[in-house]
Design an enzyme around this catalytic site. Structure first.
Site, short mmCIF file in Angstrom:
data_model
loop_
_atom_site.label_atom_id
_atom_site.label_comp_id
_atom_site.label_asym_id
_atom_site.label_seq_id
_atom_site.Cartn_x
_atom_site.Cartn_y
_atom_site.Cartn_z
N LYS A 11 0.86 -1.19 0.00
CA LYS A 11 0.00 0.00 0.00
C LYS A 11 0.90 1.24 0.00
CE LYS A 11 -3.69 -2.71 2.03
NZ LYS A 11 -4.87 -2.75 2.86
N HIS A 95 -8.83 -2.80 -5.84
CA HIS A 95 -8.77 -2.88 -4.38
C HIS A 95 -9.82 -1.95 -3.77
CE1 HIS A 95 -7.42 -2.60 -0.25
NE2 HIS A 95 -6.82 -3.77 -0.47
N GLU A 166 -11.15 -10.46 -1.02
CA GLU A 166 -10.81 -9.66 0.15
C GLU A 166 -12.07 -9.01 0.71
OE1 GLU A 166 -6.34 -8.56 -0.36
OE2 GLU A 166 -7.64 -6.85 -0.74
N GLY A 172 -7.47 -4.39 7.21
CA GLY A 172 -6.92 -3.21 7.87
C GLY A 172 -6.89 -3.26 9.39
N SER A 209 -6.33 -9.16 6.69
CA SER A 209 -5.77 -9.47 8.01
C SER A 209 -5.08 -10.84 8.08
CB SER A 209 -6.85 -9.36 9.09
OG SER A 209 -7.33 -8.02 9.15
P1 PGA Z 1 -4.42 -6.22 5.52
O1 PGA Z 1 -4.67 -5.75 4.01
O2 PGA Z 1 -3.67 -7.52 5.43
O3 PGA Z 1 -3.63 -5.12 6.15
O4 PGA Z 1 -5.77 -6.41 6.15
C1 PGA Z 1 -5.08 -6.69 3.08
C2 PGA Z 1 -5.35 -6.04 1.76
O5 PGA Z 1 -5.95 -4.97 1.70
O6 PGA Z 1 -4.95 -6.63 0.74
#
Ligand code: PGA
Length: 254
Positions: A11, A95, A166, A172, A209
Site C-alpha cells: 500500500k 482494491h 478480500e 486493515g 488481516s
Molecule cells: P491487511 O490488508 O492484510 O492489512 O488487512 C489486506 C489487503 O488490503 O490486501
C-alpha cells in the site's frame, strides 16, 4: 497439486530506502522457498528497488495501480508500458481502497485489466463484499464485481488473471480475517463462476488481516490458492513466516 501464490502489497508504505532494507532482510529466506510462487507490490517509487533486489530470484514484483491508456496527457499517472518496462509481472486492480478513495468502478477496472493484459502482465483483481453477512449475499456482490471487471474477457484472458477475495470488513487495522467457513464458501463460489467460463485454473487468493498465525489454516482450505498480505508483511520477518508456512499435501482443487 497447484503451487500456492503468496504476495504482498505494501500500500502507501515504505520509502525506496526502506524498501531496500526490507529486501535485504527478506530475500535470502524468501528465495529458498522454491515450492511456491511469491510476489511483492511496492509503491511506484520503489518498483525499481524491487527489480534490482529480485531480478536474480524467482520472486516476482509488480504495481498497485495503472492507468488504462498506454501514454498521453494524464498528469501523475503511470501506464502499463512503463510498468512492463520495469519488469512488473503483476498489477493490482479493484482494491477496495481505490474503489473508496478514487471512486473506481467496473468500467475503469475493466479498462485497466485490458491495459495490463495488452502488456503481457497479470492483473490481480480484488473483489469482496463490504459488510459481514451471509455467503449468498456476499457471493451476489462479488459475482457482480467479477462480471463488471471480467465479463468481457475470454477464457484465455481469464487464465492470465489472478483473483484476490478480500472481504472489505476483514481488511486493515482493527479488523480480523474472515472465518474459515466463510472463506471456503466464497472461494468455492468464485471458482464456480470462473469454471463456468472455462477458467478453472485461475488462482483465487485470500486477503484481509492475514498474519503468521492464520496463514496456514487459510491456505489449507479447499479453493484457496494463495494469500495476499497487507500490513503484516511490512515487517520482513513476519512476511518470511507467512511465506514459509508449511503446505499440506492434497491441495488439488478439481
Ligand atoms: P491487511 O490488508 O492484510 O492489512 O488487512 C489486506 C489487503 O488490503 O490486501
Amino acid at each position: 497439486m497447484t503451487r500456492p501464490l503468496i504476495g504482498t502489497s505494501w500500500k502507501m508504505n515504505l520509502t525506496s530506502s526502506e524498501a531496500a532494507a526490507w529486501f535485504a532482510a527478506a530475500v535470502p529466506a524468501l528465495e529458498r522457498l522454491d515450492d511456491r510462487d511469491l510476489f511483492v507490490l511496492p509503491p511506484f517509487t520503489a518498483i525499481h528497488v524491487a527489480r534490482d533486489a529480485l531480478c536474480r530470484t524467482a520472486i516476482a514484483w509488480g504495481a498497485q495501480d495503472v492507468h488504462p491508456d498506454d501514454a498521453g496527457a494524464h498528469t501523475g499517472d503511470v501506464s502499463a508500458a512503463m510498468l512492463a518496462d520495469l519488469g512488473c509481472r503483476y498489477v493490482e486492480v479493484g482494491h477496495s481502497e481505490r474503489r473508496r478513495d478514487h471512486r473506481e468502478g467496473d468500467a475503469l477496472i475493466a479498462a485497466k485489466i485490458a491495459a495490463i493484459l495488452r502488456h503481457d502482465m497479470r492483473p490481480l483483481l480484488c473483489v469482496g463484499e463490504r459488510t459481514p453477512g451471509r455467503v449468498a449475499a456476499a457471493l451476489d456482490h462479488v459475482t457482480r464485481q467479477l462480471r463488471g471487471a471480467l465479463g468481457a474477457s475470454d477464457a484465455g484472458e481469464l487464465g492470465r488473471v489472478v483473483v484476490a477475495y478480500e472481504p472489505v470488513w476483514a481488511i486493515g487495522v482493527g479488523a480480523m480475517a474472515a472465518p474459515l467457513d466463510h472463506i471456503q464458501a466464497m472461494h468455492a463460489g468464485i471458482h464456480r463462476w470462473l469454471a463456468a467460463r472455462d477458467a478453472s485454473s485461475t488462482p483465487v487468493l485470500y486477503g484481509g488481516s492475514v498474519d503468521a498465525t492464520n496463514a496456514g489454516p487459510i491456505v489449507g482450505l479447499d479453493g484457496v490458492d494463495g494469500l495476499f498480505v497487507g500490513r503484516a508483511a511490512l515487517d520482513p520477518e513476519t512476511f518470511i513466516r507467512i511465506a514459509s508456512i508449511e503446505l499440506e499435501g492434497g491441495r488439488e482443487r478439481d
